[in-house]
Every structure is written in structure tokens, then in C-alpha cells.
Scaffold this active site. Structure first.
Site, PDB file in Angstrom:
ATOM      1  N   GLU A   1     -13.324   1.772  15.759  1.00 45.34           N
ATOM      2  CA  GLU A   1     -12.414   2.674  16.486  1.00 45.34           C
ATOM      3  C   GLU A   1     -12.629   4.130  16.091  1.00 45.34           C
ATOM      4  O   GLU A   1     -12.297   5.042  16.844  1.00 45.34           O
ATOM      5  CB  GLU A   1     -10.956   2.288  16.210  1.00 45.34           C
ATOM      6  CG  GLU A   1     -10.455   1.105  17.011  1.00 45.34           C
ATOM      7  CD  GLU A   1     -10.373   1.380  18.505  1.00 45.34           C
ATOM      8  OE1 GLU A   1      -9.694   2.343  18.904  1.00 45.34           O
ATOM      9  OE2 GLU A   1     -10.986   0.625  19.270  1.00 45.34           O
TER      10      GLU A   1
ATOM     11  N   LEU B   1       0.822  -1.220   0.000  1.00 45.93           N
ATOM     12  CA  LEU B   1       0.000   0.000   0.000  1.00 45.93           C
ATOM     13  C   LEU B   1       0.852   1.265   0.000  1.00 45.93           C
ATOM     14  O   LEU B   1       0.354   2.348  -0.265  1.00 45.93           O
ATOM     15  CB  LEU B   1      -0.936   0.016   1.218  1.00 45.93           C
ATOM     16  CG  LEU B   1      -2.145  -0.913   1.218  1.00 45.93           C
ATOM     17  CD1 LEU B   1      -3.051  -0.603   2.407  1.00 45.93           C
ATOM     18  CD2 LEU B   1      -2.950  -0.809  -0.070  1.00 45.93           C
TER      19      LEU B   1
ATOM     20  N   SER C   1     -13.525   1.006  10.575  1.00 46.50           N
ATOM     21  CA  SER C   1     -13.422   0.446  11.929  1.00 46.50           C
ATOM     22  C   SER C   1     -14.273   1.185  12.953  1.00 46.50           C
ATOM     23  O   SER C   1     -14.385   2.420  12.931  1.00 46.50           O
ATOM     24  CB  SER C   1     -11.956   0.508  12.373  1.00 46.50           C
ATOM     25  OG  SER C   1     -11.853   0.280  13.761  1.00 46.50           O
TER      26      SER C   1
ATOM     27  N   ARG D   1      -6.607 -14.882  14.726  1.00 48.74           N
ATOM     28  CA  ARG D   1      -6.333 -13.532  15.200  1.00 48.74           C
ATOM     29  C   ARG D   1      -4.850 -13.410  15.536  1.00 48.74           C
ATOM     30  O   ARG D   1      -4.249 -14.325  16.107  1.00 48.74           O
ATOM     31  CB  ARG D   1      -7.184 -13.318  16.451  1.00 48.74           C
ATOM     32  CG  ARG D   1      -7.278 -11.917  16.981  1.00 48.74           C
ATOM     33  CD  ARG D   1      -7.675 -10.901  15.978  1.00 48.74           C
ATOM     34  NE  ARG D   1      -8.555  -9.886  16.526  1.00 48.74           N
ATOM     35  CZ  ARG D   1      -8.611  -8.654  16.062  1.00 48.74           C
ATOM     36  NH1 ARG D   1      -7.867  -8.267  15.040  1.00 48.74           N
ATOM     37  NH2 ARG D   1      -9.442  -7.772  16.583  1.00 48.74           N
TER      38      ARG D   1
ATOM     39  N   TYR E   1      -4.282   5.195  14.815  1.00 52.50           N
ATOM     40  CA  TYR E   1      -4.930   4.197  13.952  1.00 52.50           C
ATOM     41  C   TYR E   1      -6.318   4.689  13.546  1.00 52.50           C
ATOM     42  O   TYR E   1      -6.689   4.637  12.362  1.00 52.50           O
ATOM     43  CB  TYR E   1      -5.036   2.864  14.706  1.00 52.50           C
ATOM     44  CG  TYR E   1      -5.962   1.860  14.041  1.00 52.50           C
ATOM     45  CD1 TYR E   1      -5.542   1.101  12.959  1.00 52.50           C
ATOM     46  CD2 TYR E   1      -7.275   1.686  14.493  1.00 52.50           C
ATOM     47  CE1 TYR E   1      -6.407   0.180  12.341  1.00 52.50           C
ATOM     48  CE2 TYR E   1      -8.136   0.777  13.888  1.00 52.50           C
ATOM     49  CZ  TYR E   1      -7.694   0.033  12.807  1.00 52.50           C
ATOM     50  OH  TYR E   1      -8.549  -0.863  12.201  1.00 52.50           O
TER      51      TYR E   1
ATOM     52  N   ALA F   1      -5.903  -4.585   3.823  1.00 54.18           N
ATOM     53  CA  ALA F   1      -4.536  -4.346   4.311  1.00 54.18           C
ATOM     54  C   ALA F   1      -4.499  -3.103   5.188  1.00 54.18           C
ATOM     55  O   ALA F   1      -5.167  -2.109   4.904  1.00 54.18           O
ATOM     56  CB  ALA F   1      -3.577  -4.178   3.134  1.00 54.18           C
ATOM     57  N   ALA F   2      -3.737  -3.183   6.248  1.00 57.27           N
ATOM     58  CA  ALA F   2      -3.570  -2.030   7.148  1.00 57.27           C
ATOM     59  C   ALA F   2      -2.513  -2.350   8.196  1.00 57.27           C
ATOM     60  O   ALA F   2      -2.256  -3.524   8.474  1.00 57.27           O
ATOM     61  CB  ALA F   2      -4.886  -1.724   7.870  1.00 57.27           C
ATOM     62  N   GLN F   3      -1.934  -1.303   8.780  1.00 60.54           N
ATOM     63  CA  GLN F   3      -1.279  -1.466  10.074  1.00 60.54           C
ATOM     64  C   GLN F   3      -2.462  -1.434  11.035  1.00 60.54           C
ATOM     65  O   GLN F   3      -3.012  -0.365  11.316  1.00 60.54           O
ATOM     66  CB  GLN F   3      -0.292  -0.317  10.313  1.00 60.54           C
ATOM     67  CG  GLN F   3       0.635  -0.508  11.504  1.00 60.54           C
ATOM     68  CD  GLN F   3      -0.085  -0.724  12.841  1.00 60.54           C
ATOM     69  OE1 GLN F   3      -0.353  -1.875  13.261  1.00 60.54           O
ATOM     70  NE2 GLN F   3      -0.423   0.351  13.515  1.00 60.54           N
TER      71      GLN F   3
END
Ligand code: NDP
Ligand code: GDR
Length: 332
Positions: A126, A58, A124, A182, A147, A80-82
Site C-alpha cells: 500500500e 503497541l 506493505s 483472513r 494506513y 501487529a497493526a491496525q
């Protein structure tokens, strides 16, 4: 045959989604990063060679264009992500670049190379931060970590591309979902792995941060199903996805230790070092829209999830390499 490009295919969700799409007859191409690890694609090895892998990042727009040219996708799933909130406080700029701007790089590449492809974005819960629970599609966003800020940038970029260019872009605002796949640093898996080690008498204690934070924990295989459903609608929309029930970290500990016949109070200790600089205290989804329009219904509760993860980590159930553990029929 329909074709799908899945970024983050070797993550928890990517591996389940690839299984689901292959089972539906899709040609599936998974984007992976180059790595020096010995067994780098452990979550998807069992799907090769039906699953095709293409290298890309990415952070690198050219590699995304190349992947899209190779895949010629009808559907793109950007997973995809951190993705670890804790790390985002220590690596905020990298998180912004991968999780935030990385999504924009992919959107722009899709606009240029495959503008008719349908695009799923892994948004998310979050992003809500500490707004009052339950949270739904009209709740405000108040991110509390680098994030969450990065995910909100990505989310807003998706809406902008949908509204500006008429692209089919849909964001799933997913609440926490877990499985034996996970990552070991997330709290549920950290707990299930520790329970198994304690049961084998390899360790005595488990050290955690906040025990009072509440999350709406669901079962990951059920959540990749909703991603696919979101891309089959007549028009693109965003959806909140969760079980509607929240539990504390303490509750998860209790369920996981009980699954192995142990008492969590004899083993769990707290370390302030593991507290986050800013915590999100109470996430609980109002998924009425997904239940109604996507006909989506979660079936696994906290005890089911904790028990399935502990059983896996005790070596009592097969998973990860051998194929999916689909939700129903699991012993508690
Ligand atoms: P994981 O952390 O398990 O997987 C993330 C994947 O992204 C990994 O395979 C990782 O590759 C890959 N990745 C990281 N950086 C890059 C990069 N620069 N270029 C290409 N690939 C990269 O996450 P999950 O499967 O749990 O989550 C999937 C998505 O959904 C993430 O975007 C996450 O933020 C989001 N999300 C997850 C929720 C959950 O509860 N699981 C809830 C809400 C949203 P590598 O294997 O090389 O490390
Ligand atoms: P979260 O998941 O931050 O909700 O993000 P995580 O499992 O990391 O934390 C959940 C809660 O547990 C508390 N906690 C601990 N967390 C970890 N990781 N390790 C500990 O030792 C520990 N002790 C207590 C945390 O403070 C937090 O309150 C996940 C990720 O999958 C994101 O990518 C995704 O977007 C959100 O879920 C929805």
C-alpha cells in the site's frame, strides 16, 4: 533453542508464523492485547500451551519492554497493526498511533532491551499507492490512505534504526496475501463467506465497492515463510514479496463463485458507500530480488486461493483451529 517474539500473533499472519516457528523448534512468545471477547485467541488456541502468550499493546511502551524482558528474543516479528485500509480513513489517528508510532515504540524498546535481536517489520505494498506496476524495492512510495502513511512512517523508522544503530532490521514489503484465516472484512474473505452463504441459500446478494481495483493476491502461509528467511540472511535487507500476477476484484469474484458452481453476475451488486475516498488501482510485485536471494517461489494462483477459501467456508476443508493448510496438494 532460539526464541522469537511475534506481535499480532492472533492475526492471520501471526498464527501461521507461530506454527512455522514452532515447527522449526523455536520457543515462540506471542504478544496479545487484552480483550473482553469470549474466545479472544481463536486463531492460535490450537497452538497453546506450546505457544506462550504475553499481554502487551503497541500503544504502551512499558508493556513492550516487559514482553521483551520475558521473551529474551533472538528474533522479533512485528506483525501487529491496525491493518484495515478502509478503517484507517475513519480512524486515521488511531491507525497512525498503532501502525506507525507503535512500530517506533517497539524498535526503541528492542534497542534498549534486546539490541542484538533481529527485527522483521511487516511493511506493505500500500505504501506504493498508484505508482506504475510492477513495483519493486526501488519504486517510489506515494501512500494514498492513512494506513499507508502509517506503514511508511514505520518503514522509514526501521531503516533509520538499521542505519543509525547497526541493528538487524529487515522490512518485507508484502503484497496482499489471503487464506481461510483472513479477517472477514477484507475483500477476499468477504467474498468467500458470501459465496458459501449464497450456496446455502442463506443470502442472495453480495455488496462490494470497487470491482476494478487490481491486487497481487498470494497465499498467506507462503508469505510467513519469507519473513523467516529474511531474518536468516548475513545482513538485513528489504524485500518486495508478491506473485507478480495481478487480478481485479471482479476476477476474484468470478473465481470464488465458480468454485461453488455459481455465476457472480447474478449476485454481486455495487454500493458507492463502499468506495474508498482514495483508491489504489494496480498493485503487482516485481519480486526478482526475493526469488534470487531468498530462493522464494509462490505456488498458489488466484483460482487455487479462491477455491481453498470457498471450500473452507462451505465446511468442505478443515483449517483455522486444526492446524495449517500448507500450499501444495489443495484441490482447485
Ligand atoms: P491482522 O489484522 O489479521 O492481524 C493484526 C494483529 O495486530 C491482530 O492480531 C491484532 O490484535 C493486532 N493488533 C492490532 N492493534 C494492536 C495493538 N495496539 N497492540 C498489539 N496488537 C495489536 O493482519 P495480518 O495478519 O493480515 O497482517 C499482519 C501484518 O502485515 C500487519 O501489520 C499488516 O498491516 C501487514 N500486511 C498484511 C498484508 C496482508 O495481505 N495480510 C500485506 C502487507 C502487510 P487483535 O487480534 O487483538 O485485533
Ligand atoms: P487492501 O485489502 O486494502 O488491499 O489491504 P482489502 O481486501 O480490504 O481491499 C482490496 C481491494 O478490494 C476493494 N474492495 C473492497 N474491499 C473491502 N475490504 N470490502 C469491500 O466490500 C470491497 N469492495 C471492493 C478495495 O477497495 C481494494 O481495492 C490489504 C490489507 O491486508 C493491508 O493490511 C495490507 O497492507 C495490504 O492488503 C497489502
Amino acid at each position: 533453542m532460539r526464541s522469537a517474539l511475534v506481535t499480532g500473533v492472533n492475526g492471520q499472519d501471526g498464527s501461521y508464523l507461530a506454527e512455522l516457528l514452532l515447527s522449526k523448534g523455536y520457543r515462540v512468545i506471542g504478544l496479545v492485547r487484552r480483550t473482553a471477547a469470549e474466545n479472544p485467541y481463536s486463531r492460535v488456541n490450537h497452538l497453546l500451551p506450546r505457544l506462550k502468550l504475553v499481554e502487551g499493546d503497541l500503544l504502551d511502551a512499558g508493556s513492550l519492554i516487559r514482553a521483551l524482558e520475558l521473551a529474551e528474543p533472538d528474533e522479533v516479528y512485528n506483525l501487529a497493526a491496525q491493518s484495515f485500509v478502509g478503517v484507517s480513513f475513519r480512524e486515521p489517528v488511531a491507525t497512525a498511533d498503532i501502525t506507525g508510532v507503535g512500530t517506533l515504540r517497539l524498535l526503541e524498546a528492542v534497542r534498549q532491551v534486546a539490541p542484538h535481536a533481529r527485527f522483521y517489520q511487516a511493511s506493505s505494498s500500500e505504501m506504493f499507492g498508484n505508482v506504475a506496476a510492477p513495483q519493486n524495492e526501488i519504486s517510489p512510495f506515494r501512500p494514498r490512505s492513512p494506513y499507508a502513511v502509517a506503514k511508511l512512517f514505520a518503514h522509514a523508522s526501521c531503516i533509520t534504526y538499521r542505519e543509525s544503530y547497526g541493528m538487524y532490521v529487515a522490512c518485507g514489503i508484502l503484497f496482499n496475501h489471503e487464506s481461510p484465516r483472513r479477517g472477514a472484512e477484507f475483500v477476499t474473505r468477504k467474498i468467500s463467506l458470501a459465496v458459501a452463504a449464497i450456496a446455502r441459500q442463506e443470502q442472495r446478494t453480495l455488496t462490494l465497492g470497487s470491482l476494478d481495483a487490481r491486487r497481487d493476491w498470494g497465499w498467506a502461509p507462503e508469505y510467513v515463510d519469507v519473513m523467516h528467511r529474511m531474518l536468516q540472511m548475513d545482513r538485513p535487507e528489504d524485500f518486495v514479496v508478491g506473485t507478480g500476477v495481478a487480478h481485479s476484484v471482479k476476477d476474484f469474484c468470478q473465481a470464488a463463485f465458480e468454485a461453488a458452481g455459481l455465476d457472480w453476475r447474478e449476485h454481486v451488486v455495487q454500493d458507492p458507500e463502499l468506495m474508498r475516498p482514495a483508491e489504489v488501482f494496480d498493485l503487482r510485485a516485481d519480486s526478482s530480488k526475493a526469488r534470487e536471494l531468498l530462493n522464494w517461489e509462490p505456488s498458489m494462483d488466484l483460482k487455487d486461493i479462491a477455491s481453498a477459501m470457498v471450500r473452507h467456508d462451505l465446511g468442505l476443508s478443515q483449517e483455522t483451529a486444526g492446524g495449517p493448510v500448507w500450499p501444495r496438494g489443495l484441490a482447485r
